[in-house]
Each structure stands twice: as structure tokens, then as C-alpha cells.
Design a protein around this motif. Sequence first.
Motif, PDB file in Angstrom:
ATOM      1  N   PRO A  33      11.215  68.734 -68.277  1.00  0.00           N
ATOM      2  CA  PRO A  33       9.970  69.168 -67.615  1.00  0.00           C
ATOM      3  C   PRO A  33      10.148  70.327 -66.639  1.00  0.00           C
ATOM      4  N   ALA A  34      11.191  70.252 -65.804  1.00  0.00           N
ATOM      5  CA  ALA A  34      11.346  71.280 -64.766  1.00  0.00           C
ATOM      6  C   ALA A  34      11.573  72.684 -65.356  1.00  0.00           C
ATOM      7  N   PRO A  35      12.544  72.868 -66.278  1.00  0.00           N
ATOM      8  CA  PRO A  35      12.728  74.207 -66.866  1.00  0.00           C
ATOM      9  C   PRO A  35      11.500  74.689 -67.640  1.00  0.00           C
ATOM     10  N   LEU A  36      10.843  73.789 -68.365  1.00  0.00           N
ATOM     11  CA  LEU A  36       9.644  74.177 -69.111  1.00  0.00           C
ATOM     12  C   LEU A  36       8.551  74.662 -68.170  1.00  0.00           C
ATOM     13  N   LEU A  37       8.345  73.932 -67.087  1.00  0.00           N
ATOM     14  CA  LEU A  37       7.322  74.311 -66.116  1.00  0.00           C
ATOM     15  C   LEU A  37       7.647  75.661 -65.487  1.00  0.00           C
ATOM     16  N   LEU A  38       8.896  75.815 -65.058  1.00  0.00           N
ATOM     17  CA  LEU A  38       9.284  77.047 -64.371  1.00  0.00           C
ATOM     18  C   LEU A  38       9.177  78.261 -65.292  1.00  0.00           C
ATOM     19  N   VAL A  39       9.726  78.153 -66.507  1.00  0.00           N
ATOM     20  CA  VAL A  39       9.777  79.324 -67.387  1.00  0.00           C
ATOM     21  C   VAL A  39       8.392  79.697 -67.901  1.00  0.00           C
ATOM     22  N   TRP A  40       7.665  78.746 -68.470  1.00  0.00           N
ATOM     23  CA  TRP A  40       6.382  79.081 -69.085  1.00  0.00           C
ATOM     24  C   TRP A  40       5.318  79.411 -68.053  1.00  0.00           C
ATOM     25  N   VAL A  41       5.148  78.546 -67.073  1.00  0.00           N
ATOM     26  CA  VAL A  41       4.112  78.795 -66.056  1.00  0.00           C
ATOM     27  C   VAL A  41       4.526  79.949 -65.149  1.00  0.00           C
ATOM     28  N   GLY A  42       5.803  79.995 -64.792  1.00  0.00           N
ATOM     29  CA  GLY A  42       6.269  81.079 -63.928  1.00  0.00           C
ATOM     30  C   GLY A  42       6.129  82.441 -64.588  1.00  0.00           C
ATOM     31  N   THR A  43       6.464  82.517 -65.881  1.00  0.00           N
ATOM     32  CA  THR A  43       6.336  83.792 -66.599  1.00  0.00           C
ATOM     33  C   THR A  43       4.880  84.229 -66.691  1.00  0.00           C
ATOM     34  N   ILE A  44       4.004  83.287 -67.019  1.00  0.00           N
ATOM     35  CA  ILE A  44       2.581  83.621 -67.088  1.00  0.00           C
ATOM     36  C   ILE A  44       2.087  84.063 -65.712  1.00  0.00           C
ATOM     37  N   GLY A  45       2.585  83.412 -64.659  1.00  0.00           N
ATOM     38  CA  GLY A  45       2.173  83.774 -63.300  1.00  0.00           C
ATOM     39  C   GLY A  45       2.548  85.196 -62.926  1.00  0.00           C
ATOM     40  N   VAL A  46       3.798  85.586 -63.178  1.00  0.00           N
ATOM     41  CA  VAL A  46       4.189  86.947 -62.818  1.00  0.00           C
ATOM     42  C   VAL A  46       3.519  87.964 -63.735  1.00  0.00           C
ATOM     43  N   GLY A  47       3.207  87.526 -64.957  1.00  0.00           N
ATOM     44  CA  GLY A  47       2.455  88.413 -65.846  1.00  0.00           C
ATOM     45  C   GLY A  47       1.070  88.679 -65.309  1.00  0.00           C
ATOM     46  N   ILE A  48       0.423  87.640 -64.798  1.00  0.00           N
ATOM     47  CA  ILE A  48      -0.903  87.799 -64.199  1.00  0.00           C
ATOM     48  C   ILE A  48      -0.836  88.723 -62.987  1.00  0.00           C
ATOM     49  N   ALA A  49       0.240  88.592 -62.216  1.00  0.00           N
ATOM     50  CA  ALA A  49       0.368  89.397 -60.994  1.00  0.00           C
ATOM     51  C   ALA A  49       0.402  90.891 -61.280  1.00  0.00           C
ATOM     52  N   GLY A  50       0.893  91.263 -62.444  1.00  0.00           N
ATOM     53  CA  GLY A  50       1.016  92.685 -62.769  1.00  0.00           C
ATOM     54  C   GLY A  50      -0.167  93.266 -63.517  1.00  0.00           C
ATOM     55  N   HIS A  51      -1.188  92.432 -63.788  1.00  0.00           N
ATOM     56  CA  HIS A  51      -2.341  92.893 -64.550  1.00  0.00           C
ATOM     57  C   HIS A  51      -3.616  92.367 -63.908  1.00  0.00           C
ATOM     58  N   THR A  52      -4.747  92.816 -64.397  1.00  0.00           N
ATOM     59  CA  THR A  52      -6.018  92.304 -63.908  1.00  0.00           C
ATOM     60  C   THR A  52      -6.383  91.025 -64.652  1.00  0.00           C
ATOM     61  N   VAL A  53      -7.294  90.248 -64.075  1.00  0.00           N
ATOM     62  CA  VAL A  53      -7.741  89.017 -64.733  1.00  0.00           C
ATOM     63  C   VAL A  53      -8.357  89.342 -66.091  1.00  0.00           C
ATOM     64  N   LYS A  54      -9.118  90.435 -66.150  1.00  0.00           N
ATOM     65  CA  LYS A  54      -9.733  90.838 -67.416  1.00  0.00           C
ATOM     66  C   LYS A  54      -8.660  91.148 -68.460  1.00  0.00           C
ATOM     67  N   ASP A  55      -7.586  91.828 -68.046  1.00  0.00           N
ATOM     68  CA  ASP A  55      -6.494  92.136 -68.968  1.00  0.00           C
ATOM     69  C   ASP A  55      -5.879  90.857 -69.528  1.00  0.00           C
ATOM     70  N   VAL A  56      -5.641  89.890 -68.650  1.00  0.00           N
ATOM     71  CA  VAL A  56      -4.982  88.650 -69.058  1.00  0.00           C
ATOM     72  C   VAL A  56      -5.853  87.878 -70.050  1.00  0.00           C
ATOM     73  N   SER A 143      -0.856  94.568 -75.865  1.00  0.00           N
ATOM     74  CA  SER A 143       0.543  94.597 -76.281  1.00  0.00           C
ATOM     75  C   SER A 143       1.473  94.697 -75.075  1.00  0.00           C
ATOM     76  N   LYS A 144       1.110  95.533 -74.110  1.00  0.00           N
ATOM     77  CA  LYS A 144       1.948  95.730 -72.919  1.00  0.00           C
ATOM     78  C   LYS A 144       2.051  94.450 -72.090  1.00  0.00           C
ATOM     79  N   TYR A 145       0.961  93.687 -72.042  1.00  0.00           N
ATOM     80  CA  TYR A 145       0.991  92.438 -71.274  1.00  0.00           C
ATOM     81  C   TYR A 145       2.063  91.499 -71.819  1.00  0.00           C
ATOM     82  N   PHE A 146       2.096  91.307 -73.127  1.00  0.00           N
ATOM     83  CA  PHE A 146       3.094  90.404 -73.709  1.00  0.00           C
ATOM     84  C   PHE A 146       4.494  91.018 -73.688  1.00  0.00           C
ATOM     85  N   GLN A 147       4.560  92.328 -73.757  1.00  0.00           N
ATOM     86  CA  GLN A 147       5.864  92.986 -73.622  1.00  0.00           C
ATOM     87  C   GLN A 147       6.435  92.751 -72.219  1.00  0.00           C
ATOM     88  N   ASP A 148       5.583  92.830 -71.205  1.00  0.00           N
ATOM     89  CA  ASP A 148       6.023  92.557 -69.834  1.00  0.00           C
ATOM     90  C   ASP A 148       6.486  91.110 -69.695  1.00  0.00           C
TER      91      ASP A 148
END
Length: 255
Positions: A33-56, A143-148
Amino acid sequence: MDPAGLIGIVLAFGAIFGALVIEGADPMSIFLPAPLLLVWVGTIGVGIAGHTVKDVLSSFAAVPRALRSKAPDPSATVDTVVDLADRARREGLLALEDAAKDIDDQFLRNGLQAAIDGTDPEDLRIILEDRIATKRTQDRVHSKYFQDMGGYAPTIGIIGTVISLVHVLENLADPASLGHSIAAAFVATLWGILSANVVWLPLSTRIKRISDLECQQMEVTLEGLLAVQAGANPRLVGERLRSLLPEKAPAKVAA
């Protein structure tokens, strides 16, 4: 539907879990649970931080279309445009108004209607080119969002491994549990690398490829519409548009 995207991802996961089984490991051992939570949710979180809500939101909405969409067939568009050119040459451009209503391709239908309405050829080219450019730009954002995300995930996985190793060092007094704890610590790195190279980066490439194919078809449509509007010879229209398409591999001759 073009199944390449789904087939590729399923094959990749199958190979990974198949390798675990061959090595004698329990595939469920990596579902912590811990690695899954950190990697998947954490990655999506930093991805959101670099883009707008509309982009996500639009990027995730583009995933089902990219995986399920059928690769466009520009040759079918060429045949449709040649038929339109033939009819326009015989009956006049206004005779295509009824035909425009039966066209499924929205870009072709709207462009043809604009031509029928008397839009200046140069203005029509600008309008259609702008639509193509807008689509290409929006698809590049997806494409850039998923590349990031593919770039962030391995680093997030390493962070998870460091956190787990800190916990391991706090429990050196219990040597019996060290092996299991160290193995579990590297699960986060595994999921970081796996998610990047099996999910995020392939999605980015898939979205970009489908976009390129769709934009290529739109560019062929653009040239065809301008030729129809100009009353060009249907045969020449067909030759011109087919010259814009990539050549098909020659069929093998039976021995």
C-alpha cells in the motif's frame, strides 16, 4: 478501434509479472500500500502542480479516445473529396450542400459548408489551418502532461525507497526482519520505473501519434477542399492528394 495501445500495455505488464513468477517470487509481493500510494498519487500530484486543472482534466479525458480510437484512413478522405470535386465540376459548388449534410467528418463538413457559403479561398485556408494548429497544440498539451509524469515517477519512487530505508536503519536491532524490509523498500523504485515506462510515457507517445495521424488527414482534407472550391479536375485532385500520403509497403510477390 486500433488495439495497439491496449495490447502493448497488457503485454508489458504480462512480461513483468511473468518474470516474477519465473523467478519464483510472489507477484502480490509488490502490491504494498505505501509504495503504491506514494508513487501513483504522488506522481499525479506533482503532475497537477506543473499544469492547470483544465490541462489535467482534458489530458485524462483524452486517454480513452487515444486508446480506443481507430487510426484515420486518409485514403478514404481522398475518395470522398474526389467524388465531391467531380460533382462540383458537373453541377456547381452549390449542388454539394445536400452532400455536406451526409458527411461524418466534422472538419470536412464544416470546411465544405464554408466553401459553399462563398468564403474566400485564402480566408478558408487560414481558418482551416488555424483549426489544425489549435488541435495540434491541444494534443501536445495532453502528450506533454503524461511525458512529464513519466519523468517524475522514477524520482518519486526513489524518494519512497529512501523513506523506507530510513525506517530500515531505525530497526537494525532486529536482523531477522532486515531482508524483508530492504526488499520492500525497493518496491517504490520498481513502481516508479514501471509506471513511467509502461503507463505514462507510452500514453504520451500514443496521444502524439494519433494526433499526428489526425492532423495529417485534416491537412489532406484542407488541400482537397481548396481544390474542390477552385473547380479543379477530379483526376488531378486525386493525384495531388494521394501524393501527400505516405507510400504503402509494396506487396510481396509469391514465388
